[in-house]
Each structure stands twice: as C-alpha cells, then as structure tokens.
Design an enzyme around this catalytic site. Structure first.
Site, short mmCIF file in Angstrom:
data_model
loop_
_atom_site.label_atom_id
_atom_site.label_comp_id
_atom_site.label_asym_id
_atom_site.label_seq_id
_atom_site.Cartn_x
_atom_site.Cartn_y
_atom_site.Cartn_z
N LYS A 13 0.87 -1.07 -0.15
CA LYS A 13 -0.13 0.03 -0.04
C LYS A 13 1.03 1.29 0.19
O LYS A 13 0.78 2.14 -0.72
CB LYS A 13 -0.98 0.04 1.35
N ASP A 73 -9.52 3.87 4.23
CA ASP A 73 -10.19 2.66 4.88
C ASP A 73 -11.04 1.92 3.63
O ASP A 73 -11.47 2.78 2.85
CB ASP A 73 -11.36 3.03 6.02
N HIS A 183 -10.39 0.59 -6.30
CA HIS A 183 -10.78 1.55 -5.77
C HIS A 183 -9.71 2.36 -5.14
O HIS A 183 -10.05 3.49 -5.12
CB HIS A 183 -11.89 0.96 -4.78
#
Length: 201
Positions: A13, A73, A183
């Site tokens: 990430k 999140d 996303h």
C-alpha cells in the site's frame, strides 16, 4: 524535510501511494507505521469508512502534530446484505480471516441472483496537515459477487468480486491490472489532482 506518515504497515500500500505521489515531484519523506518510534492505539469503531479514516489520522496527529498524515479505509458493500460487510470487511467472520469472510458472504447470498449479487469496493482516503481542512476523497468499483471463489491472487474479497469490463474476478488480475482500476487507485488519482490546490491553502 516535510514528512508524510501513512497510517499503515502494509508495504504494498505504501509503495502504491508513493508511486501516485511521485507524479507531483514532492520533496517529502514518506513513512509508514513501521518507521515510527511510537504508534498510538487506533480504535476503528466508526460506522462509516470516512469515520474510521478520521480516527486513524487524528490519533496519529496527537503524537505527530507537525507532519502530514494520510490514512485509508476500504471495504466491500453488498446492497442485498444491507451494506454488509462494510466497515467490518476485514473482520466479518473473524479477525482478518479472508477465507472465512468470503465463505460468509457466499453463504448469505446463496440462492440469490442477478442484481441481488451486485457489490461495490470502496476506499476513502484522508490527508490532514496543521492548519488545513482535511482532504477527503473516495474511489469505487462496481462488481458482482460470484457463486464460488475464482482466481489465484487471493487477497480479501478479490476471489468473489467479478469485474464485468475485464470479465475476471479481482483475484484473476495481475497487480498492474488491478492497480489501474482499483478503488484505492481511483481514490489516489483524485487525491493527486486535488493535492496541489490543497497545499496552497
């Protein structure tokens, strides 16, 4: 040097965020939770992705008030399940047990078809800095829940999330393919576009 703390210990990430921010040629030292001397307890008990993200950034800001802080999140929502798993995506059937989580979604959708299997992946990103309003963006991908797990690149709900434009589940995509349409990728794209104006505030 200006520091940006990313509220994650996930190396993949962090790398994805670094690559996105590289387009802006910022002279920032980018850190993850793994690089910090002190990591405060972060309790993610919000009812929305946005609430949980804000809990992460504000908890870190108490300890590191002079740094930029970014958090995200993400999760899966299924309308036919009244938005579940939602904010409980990572622990829907147990603490970060992907197989159990997938099995629970499939079991709850057993016998349902068509529109009842529609689903969406969502990421909410928040960036905060001293004296600035939080910069909040989101990214979404629409898909369909399969009836069985399909694909070898197993991560989260990827094996049961079918993406119609590529006619594959997320677990059948390469990392490069997924990053292009994910996303989180879409949220990062919005963040990069909004960041220069936000920094001038």
């Amino acid at each position: 040097m200006t520091r940006l703390i990313i509220a994650t210990g996930n190396a993949h990430k962090v790398q994805e965020i670094k690559e996105a921010l590289a387009k802006l040629d910022l002279d920032w030292d980018i850190l993850s939770l793994e690089d910090l001397d002190e990591v405060p307890e972060i309790i993610e008990d919000g009812k929305t992705f946005a609430e949980n993200v804000h809990k992460k950034t504000t908890a870190l800001a108490i300890v590191y008030p002079d740094d930029y802080i970014m958090a995200d999140d993400s999760g899966l929502t299924v309308a036919a399940l009244k938005g579940e798993p939602g904010v409980y995506s990572a622990r829907y059937a147990g603490d970060h047990d992907d197989d159990a989580n997938n099995a629970k979604v499939l079991a709850k959708l057993a016998g349902k078809g068509g529109q009842e299997r529609q689903a969406q992946f969502t990421t909410v990103l928040e960036l905060i800095g001293t004296g600035k309003e939080p910069l909040v963006v989101s990214g979404h991908v629409d898909g369909q829940i399969t009836e069985t797990e399909i694909g070898d690149n197993k991560f989260g709900y990827d094996p049961i999330f079918y993406y119609e434009p590529l006619q594959k589940t997320f677990a059948q995509l390469t990392v490069a393919e997924k990053n292009l349409i994910s996303h989180r990728g879409r949220a990062l794209e919005k963040l990069v576009k909004a960041l220069p104006a936000w920094l001038k505030q």
